[in-house]
Motif scaffolding. Structure first.
Motif, short mmCIF file in Angstrom:
data_model
loop_
_atom_site.label_atom_id
_atom_site.label_comp_id
_atom_site.label_asym_id
_atom_site.label_seq_id
_atom_site.Cartn_x
_atom_site.Cartn_y
_atom_site.Cartn_z
N PRO A 225 -4.98 2.02 -2.99
CA PRO A 225 -3.76 1.68 -2.28
C PRO A 225 -4.04 1.54 -0.78
CG PRO A 225 -3.78 4.00 -2.75
CD PRO A 225 -5.07 3.46 -3.28
N GLY B 215 2.26 1.74 2.04
CA GLY B 215 3.38 2.29 1.27
C GLY B 215 4.07 1.21 0.47
N GLU B 216 5.35 1.46 0.16
CA GLU B 216 6.13 0.51 -0.63
C GLU B 216 6.76 -0.51 0.30
OE1 GLU B 216 9.31 2.34 -2.70
OE2 GLU B 216 9.00 1.12 -4.48
N SER C 7 9.36 -4.11 0.63
CA SER C 7 10.40 -4.86 -0.06
C SER C 7 10.10 -6.35 0.02
CB SER C 7 11.75 -4.56 0.59
OG SER C 7 12.72 -5.42 0.05
N LYS D 86 10.86 -4.48 -5.04
CA LYS D 86 9.91 -3.77 -4.20
C LYS D 86 8.55 -3.71 -4.89
CE LYS D 86 13.04 -0.77 -1.70
NZ LYS D 86 13.37 0.62 -1.41
N THR D 87 7.53 -3.58 -4.08
CA THR D 87 6.21 -3.43 -4.68
C THR D 87 5.35 -2.53 -3.81
OG1 THR D 87 4.28 -4.59 -5.51
CG2 THR D 87 5.27 -5.47 -3.53
N TYR D 88 4.40 -1.89 -4.46
CA TYR D 88 3.46 -1.05 -3.72
C TYR D 88 2.33 -1.92 -3.19
CZ TYR D 88 5.53 3.21 -5.52
OH TYR D 88 6.38 4.23 -5.80
N ASP E 177 -1.15 0.87 -9.66
CA ASP E 177 -1.10 2.30 -9.41
C ASP E 177 -1.26 3.02 -10.74
OD1 ASP E 177 -0.80 4.75 -8.30
OD2 ASP E 177 1.39 4.71 -8.34
N ARG F 133 -2.33 7.37 -4.80
CA ARG F 133 -1.08 7.30 -4.02
C ARG F 133 -0.48 8.69 -3.83
NH1 ARG F 133 2.05 3.59 -2.25
NH2 ARG F 133 0.63 2.01 -3.01
N GLU G 297 0.27 10.78 -0.40
CA GLU G 297 1.62 11.26 -0.09
C GLU G 297 1.65 12.77 0.10
OE1 GLU G 297 3.73 9.42 -3.23
OE2 GLU G 297 3.88 7.51 -2.16
#
Lengths: 352, 191
Positions: free
Chosen positions: A99, A102-103, A105, A111-113, A118, A184, A188
């Motif tokens: 990754p 973040g996420e 829009s 929305k997508t990462y 993942d 991910r 976080e």
């Protein structure tokens, strides 16, 4: 548009973009390496092709394509052709679970990462893919049917097997601290507490064990015995020319990028960093910038180390790996597990 | 539908790899076929939703154990095996044996064909579930197995060490491999 079509389109775009960026990064790390090594040795490095020699990677690519592709009559042909492909395929596919933000829009598409996919076992997938990469090098050495290649391949596989143990053990403390195998989630978890590197001394030790083993895994100085020029000509790729040689080169540099990404994600908080604005675009882009900056630092460190340290002797390499690095990694793992078990509320181990 | 296609795909690769393993005459080709079998088995595990097991299958079997196999084949420079003439005993016992085995497997499968499908993630497969099973529900068997592995490691060290220096106190699996590796490197330094 149905869900599956949207998913497919987004995935294809993400994969294409990530692979494009990775290959460009690989090409320009070669440029970076030549430039930095030149500065370290008080030279200029590439300057002729484009400003600061910036078009040198392109020229090199064209040169590799047009060079004569020699296949010696004494090689085992199938494996000889397959091994550079194996090396480069596994090296590049490791990026699929990394990754880099973040996420975000995408308006009507949802929305997508910022990540190709993942998986909740992302870290293990990277380990699995990189452990398959050994085959490319080992088989290249064997199928070339030449003594330099064979010795290079043997050294490479022995070294990679040895240091893979410490590498794996240095990652387990990170998994324990985050309570997850998903890259991910690990990032976080660091955003809520502090970066694993600053979890002194356990996280710091884990980081250095990881870094040293990763350097050995990617066959870089001071662990570049598989391609020691003074004794093995070029090691496992002695008999390769043109694009086949370039594939090994690409594999080596993509592995370096993967290692740099993993160091960033696991120990330096990934894309976390101060965002100085409320603007939606800056909020979306800033984390990616932080991530790239950290990865760039680790790529620079690779080059810096290569042109600073001399090469190990073979017995030193093995003694260091098995008698020093492995015990340190095991002790660090036990200590981390004990600390987390004794103070569960401080580390709030994830339940699922 | 996709599930079935993927199952047949990985199953086909797996069987083809296994047959190729037996047909190849060079050990390195056989070893590589075994890698293909291991990797396609990991694919089958993934289809069952057992992603952790799949990853471990690739890391441990395809990535570590088979690399050691290939390393040994390279180190010993094993050549192509020679085909001896067809053994009559093997033919007389082997073909009926394979036939009986196949019939038995088919019979068992057909008899239990009424078993219902298992949906994905119905069985424990995520790391947390596996950890719960290994370190909580089946802790004693797990520990006993690790002792068993330890005994095997110690046996390997004893077998590999020279007769005059039996039982080094710091016995580790690393020890044996390291000696082999030092031989590889030492040859070059002595030049």
């Amino acid at each position: 548009m149905s869900n599956i079509v949207t998913f497919a389109i987004i995935s294809i775009i993400k994969s294409a973009a990530v692979v494009f960026v990775l290959l460009t990064a690989v090409a320009y790390s070669v440029w970076l390496e030549r430039k930095v090594s030149a500065r370290i040795q008080n030279r200029w490095g590439p300057t002729k092709v484009g400003p600061f020699g910036l078009l040198q990677p392109l020229a090199d690519g064209v040169k590799f394509i047009f060079k004569e592709d020699l296949t010696q009559p004494y090689v085992y042909k199938t494996l000889y052709i397959a091994s550079p492909i194996i090396a480069v395929v596994f090296a590049i596919s490791a990026i699929s679970v990394i990754p880099f933000g973040g996420e975000i829009s995408l308006g009507p598409l949802g929305k997508t990462y910022l990540q190709i996919t993942d998986l909740n076992i992302g870290l293990l997938v990277v380990l699995g893919i990189t452990s398959m990469g050994v085959y490319g090098i080992a088989l290249a050495g064997w199928s070339s049917n030449s003594k330099y290649s064979l010795l290079g391949g043997l050294r490479a596989s022995a070294q990679m097997i040895s240091y893979e143990v410490s590498l794996g053990l240095s990652l387990i403390p990170v998994m324990i601290l985050a309570g997850s195998l998903s890259l991910r989630h690990i990032v976080e978890a660091q955003a809520h507490k502090h970066w694993n590197f600053f979890f002194f001394p356990l996280g710091t030790i884990a980081f250095f064990v990881y870094l040293i083993s990763a350097y050995a895994e990617t066959n870089r100085t001071p662990f570049d015995l598989p391609e020691a020029e003074s004794e093995l000509v070029a090691g496992y790729h002695t008999e390769y020319s043109a694009m086949k040689f370039a594939m090994f080169f690409m594999a080596e540099y993509s592995n370096m990028v993967t290692v740099a990404c993993l160091s960033t994600l696991l120990f330096f908080g990934g894309w976390n960093g101060p965002v100085f604005s409320d603007n939606a675009i800056i909020v979306a882009i800033m984390p990616v910038m932080w991530f790239c900056l950290k990865v760039f630092f680790f790529m620079f460190l690779y080059v810096w180390v290569r042109w600073t340290l001399p090469r190990f002797r073979y017995d030193q390499l093995m003694a260091f790996g098995w008698k020093f690095l492995l015990p340190v990694a095991i002790a660090n793992l036990i200590a981390t597990a004990l600390v987390v078990a004794l103070y569960p509320n401080v580390f709030s181990v994830a339940t699922k | 539908m996709v599930h079935l296609i993927l199952f047949l795909f990985f199953g086909g690769i797996c069987v083809a790899g296994a047959v190729n393993l037996l047909m190849q005459r060079h050990p390195i080709n056989s070893a590589l076929s075994l890698v293909v079998v291991m990797a396609s088995l990991a694919g089958e595990y993934l289809l069952l939703g057992a992603e952790f097991v799949a990853a471990i299958q690739v890391i441990v079997y395809a990535g570590a154990i088979m690399v050691l196999f290939i390393f040994t084949i390279m180190l010993l420079n094993a050549g192509e095996e020679e085909r001896t003439g067809k053994s009559r005993v093997a033919m007389m016992l082997g073909i009926p044996g394979v036939a009986i085995g196949g019939v038995l497997v088919a019979w068992v499968l057909l008899r239990h064909s009424s078993t219902s499908d298992v949906s994905m993630f119905a069985l424990p497969g995520v790391p947390h579930d596996i950890a719960q099973l290994l370190f909580h529900d089946f802790l004693l068997p797990f520990e006993v197995t690790s002792v068993l592995v330890l005994i095997a490691i110690m046996g390997a060290v004893v077998l590999a060490s020279k007769p005059e220096s039996i039982a080094p106190t710091h016995a580790e699996p690393a020890q044996k491999k390291e000696e082999v590796l030092e031989l590889v490197g030492a040859g070059k330094e002595r030049r």
